[in-house]
Design a protein around this motif. Structure first.
Motif, short mmCIF file in Angstrom:
data_model
loop_
_atom_site.label_atom_id
_atom_site.label_comp_id
_atom_site.label_asym_id
_atom_site.label_seq_id
_atom_site.Cartn_x
_atom_site.Cartn_y
_atom_site.Cartn_z
N ILE A 169 0.96 -1.09 0.07
CA ILE A 169 0.02 -0.06 0.08
C ILE A 169 0.96 1.24 0.04
O ILE A 169 0.76 2.22 -0.75
CB ILE A 169 -0.85 0.11 1.14
N SER A 170 1.77 1.51 0.89
CA SER A 170 2.53 2.66 1.05
C SER A 170 3.86 2.59 0.14
O SER A 170 4.17 3.72 -0.23
CB SER A 170 3.17 2.48 2.64
N HIS A 171 4.46 1.32 -0.20
CA HIS A 171 5.61 1.77 -0.92
C HIS A 171 5.33 0.96 -2.59
O HIS A 171 6.23 1.19 -3.38
CB HIS A 171 6.66 0.89 -0.38
N GLY A 172 4.37 0.35 -2.78
CA GLY A 172 4.60 -0.72 -3.92
C GLY A 172 3.47 -0.06 -5.03
O GLY A 172 3.77 -0.31 -6.28
N MET A 173 2.46 0.99 -4.56
CA MET A 173 1.71 1.53 -5.62
C MET A 173 1.55 3.06 -5.43
O MET A 173 1.78 3.51 -4.20
CB MET A 173 0.38 0.71 -5.73
N PRO A 174 1.14 3.86 -6.20
CA PRO A 174 0.68 5.24 -5.98
C PRO A 174 -0.58 5.35 -5.38
O PRO A 174 -1.44 4.40 -5.70
CB PRO A 174 1.02 5.95 -7.36
N TYR A 175 -0.71 6.49 -4.82
CA TYR A 175 -2.29 6.93 -4.24
C TYR A 175 -3.09 7.55 -5.52
O TYR A 175 -2.31 8.04 -6.36
CB TYR A 175 -2.16 7.81 -3.25
N PRO A 176 -4.16 7.10 -5.78
CA PRO A 176 -5.09 6.40 -4.79
C PRO A 176 -5.22 5.01 -5.21
O PRO A 176 -6.03 4.18 -4.65
CB PRO A 176 -6.39 7.24 -5.30
N GLN A 177 -4.56 4.31 -6.18
CA GLN A 177 -4.51 3.16 -6.82
C GLN A 177 -4.13 2.06 -5.42
O GLN A 177 -4.64 0.95 -5.32
CB GLN A 177 -3.57 2.74 -7.84
N ASN A 178 -3.40 2.41 -4.83
CA ASN A 178 -2.87 1.56 -3.64
C ASN A 178 -4.06 1.26 -2.63
O ASN A 178 -4.13 0.10 -2.35
CB ASN A 178 -1.73 2.16 -2.83
N VAL A 179 -4.78 2.55 -2.10
CA VAL A 179 -5.85 2.09 -1.41
C VAL A 179 -6.99 1.26 -2.09
O VAL A 179 -7.63 0.45 -1.64
CB VAL A 179 -6.26 3.38 -0.93
N GLU A 180 -7.23 1.80 -3.18
CA GLU A 180 -8.28 1.15 -3.92
C GLU A 180 -8.06 -0.65 -4.08
O GLU A 180 -8.78 -1.19 -3.96
CB GLU A 180 -8.47 1.63 -5.50
N THR A 181 -6.74 -0.69 -4.60
CA THR A 181 -6.35 -2.32 -4.67
C THR A 181 -6.48 -2.74 -3.16
O THR A 181 -7.07 -3.94 -3.10
CB THR A 181 -5.05 -2.12 -5.31
N ALA A 182 -6.00 -2.13 -2.07
CA ALA A 182 -6.19 -2.55 -0.91
C ALA A 182 -7.41 -2.95 -0.43
O ALA A 182 -7.92 -4.08 0.02
CB ALA A 182 -5.46 -1.88 0.33
N LYS A 183 -8.60 -2.26 -0.71
CA LYS A 183 -9.87 -2.54 -0.46
C LYS A 183 -10.30 -3.65 -1.23
O LYS A 183 -11.17 -4.48 -0.72
CB LYS A 183 -10.70 -1.44 -0.63
N ARG A 184 -10.04 -3.74 -2.60
CA ARG A 184 -10.61 -4.69 -3.37
C ARG A 184 -9.92 -6.09 -3.06
O ARG A 184 -10.75 -7.30 -3.12
CB ARG A 184 -10.09 -4.37 -4.92
N VAL A 185 -8.90 -6.11 -2.66
CA VAL A 185 -8.20 -7.28 -2.00
C VAL A 185 -8.80 -7.97 -0.80
O VAL A 185 -9.26 -8.99 -0.69
CB VAL A 185 -6.52 -7.22 -1.79
N GLU A 186 -9.25 -6.77 0.07
CA GLU A 186 -9.82 -7.49 1.16
C GLU A 186 -11.23 -7.93 0.98
O GLU A 186 -11.82 -9.00 1.45
CB GLU A 186 -10.02 -6.19 2.20
N ASP A 187 -12.09 -7.08 -0.02
CA ASP A 187 -13.42 -7.76 -0.50
C ASP A 187 -13.20 -9.07 -1.11
O ASP A 187 -14.12 -9.77 -0.93
CB ASP A 187 -13.99 -6.70 -1.32
N THR A 188 -12.11 -9.32 -2.00
CA THR A 188 -11.80 -10.51 -2.67
C THR A 188 -11.87 -11.44 -1.72
O THR A 188 -12.50 -12.94 -1.81
CB THR A 188 -10.76 -10.36 -3.42
N VAL A 189 -11.14 -11.33 -0.50
CA VAL A 189 -10.96 -12.36 0.36
C VAL A 189 -12.25 -12.77 1.26
O VAL A 189 -12.44 -13.76 1.30
CB VAL A 189 -10.02 -11.90 1.51
N ARG A 190 -13.06 -11.62 1.33
CA ARG A 190 -14.51 -11.97 2.04
C ARG A 190 -15.30 -12.68 1.29
O ARG A 190 -16.12 -13.61 1.52
CB ARG A 190 -15.05 -10.42 2.40
N LYS A 191 -15.40 -12.38 -0.17
CA LYS A 191 -16.16 -13.11 -1.09
C LYS A 191 -16.02 -14.79 -1.06
O LYS A 191 -16.79 -15.22 -1.59
CB LYS A 191 -15.91 -12.50 -2.54
N GLU A 192 -14.62 -14.94 -0.97
CA GLU A 192 -14.20 -16.42 -0.99
C GLU A 192 -14.52 -17.13 0.38
O GLU A 192 -14.16 -18.26 0.52
CB GLU A 192 -12.70 -16.55 -1.30
N GLY A 193 -14.95 -16.22 1.23
CA GLY A 193 -15.52 -16.83 2.68
C GLY A 193 -14.54 -16.80 3.78
O GLY A 193 -14.78 -17.53 4.70
N ALA A 194 -13.42 -15.93 3.53
CA ALA A 194 -12.52 -15.83 4.64
C ALA A 194 -12.55 -14.30 5.09
O ALA A 194 -13.17 -13.61 4.67
CB ALA A 194 -10.97 -16.32 4.18
#
Length: 303
Positions: free
Chosen positions: A29-54
């Motif tokens: 989030i902080s060093h791998g991507m620029p803002y706002p793509q980093n936050v958008e990606t972090a939220k998408r990744v969390e949502d993806t984990v939840r959709k798969e039941g974790a």
């Protein structure tokens, strides 16, 4: 529970009730991507984990407290702060904690905090490894040592292609870390599905991966495992294009005298610039792909 560790309510309830949890790192989030793509990606990744039941548990250090699970506001803060937040590996943790500072966790430090919290599954982009020219610089990521001693399975798109993948695999073998190829016999190279180097074992379903991990840890064999998940073909980059960009970025790295933990963020950012942002788009897709596999495997494990 470690006195320096805060586990958010969602993650704490999941761990208490035996539900699958997947750790996520914050350096991406902080060093791998620029803002706002980093936050958008972090939220998408969390949502993806939840959709798969974790349940997702993004890990960081905030105000000197180890955090397993972040709020939306905390994710946004890390994204906006970017490289002003310290990149934290194993050696840095006590100093960031004792001074009450903020830190973005690498693969190694994310594994440490995940293990403290009781989380055994971790999705990221790519692991660190043996850097090119390491026979002279001895530049080897702490990620590899952590994999040898901490019981966390790391789901990734292989080793970052800026590294020496062959030597990285040799190092992992020496330290007894199994490298599992998900549906592949070949170690992925981050932006491309293959590297020309073989994995230790090919397993084709999340259930088989979960079973292997359970056997490993039930046997008392310490350490983690690398689950190498190739980037989907439709998001992969042309090997010649990415190789040229990496070679140019490595030359510039040497000319600028950049070393140590600043090397990887510089190389990834420069490669993104040289590819017109294509590598960033691929990076986002491979992280999401790894989150899906990690969550499915965690669900299978907890069955």
């Amino acid at each position: 529970m470690n006195k320096y560790l805060d586990v958010n309510d969602e993650v704490k309830e999941a761990l208490r009730s035996g539900k699958p949890v997947v750790a996520l790192e914050s350096t991406i989030i902080s060093h791998g991507m620029p803002y706002p793509q980093n936050v958008e990606t972090a939220k998408r990744v969390e949502d993806t984990v939840r959709k798969e039941g974790a349940v997702p548990a993004t890990i960081a250090i905030l105000g000197g407290r180890l955090k397993a699970g972040l709020t939306v506001d905390q994710l946004d803060y890390l994204g906006k702060a970017g490289t002003a937040v310290t990149k934290v590996s194993r050696r840095d943790i006590p100093f960031i904690v004792s001074t009450g500072k903020d830190g973005a966790t690498t693969v190694a430090s994310t594994m440490i905090v995940a293990s403290m919290a009781g989380i055994g599954f971790f999705a990221t982009g790519g692991i660190g490894g043996v850097h090119r020219g390491a026979e002279k610089t001895f530049d080897i990521s702490a990620d590899l040592e952590e994999l040898a001693q901490t019981d966390v399975a790391v789901f990734c798109a292989g080793a970052k292609s800026i590294l020496d993948i062959g030597l990285t695999l040799e190092y992992l073998e020496t330290h007894g870390v199994p490298v599992i190829g998900y549906g592949t016999d070949e170690m992925p190279a981050f932006y491309t599905p293959g590297s020309g180097f073989s994995v230790d074992y090919r397993l084709d379903t999340p259930d088989l991966i979960a079973s292997a991990l359970k056997s490993k840890w039930d046997l008392g064999l310490k350490g983690g495992a690398v689950i190498a998940n190739p980037i989907p073909d439709k998001f992969a980059m042309d090997e010649a294009v990415i190789s040229r960009a990496i070679e140019q970025a490595l030359q510039e790295l040497s000319q600028k005298g950049i070393k140590g933990k600043e090397s990887t963020p510089f190389l990834l950012a420069r490669v993104s610039e040289l590819t017109g942002g294509d590598s960033l788009a691929s990076n986002i897709e491979l992280v999401l792909n790894n989150a899906v596999l990690a969550a499915k495997t965690a669900v299978a494990y907890y069955k």
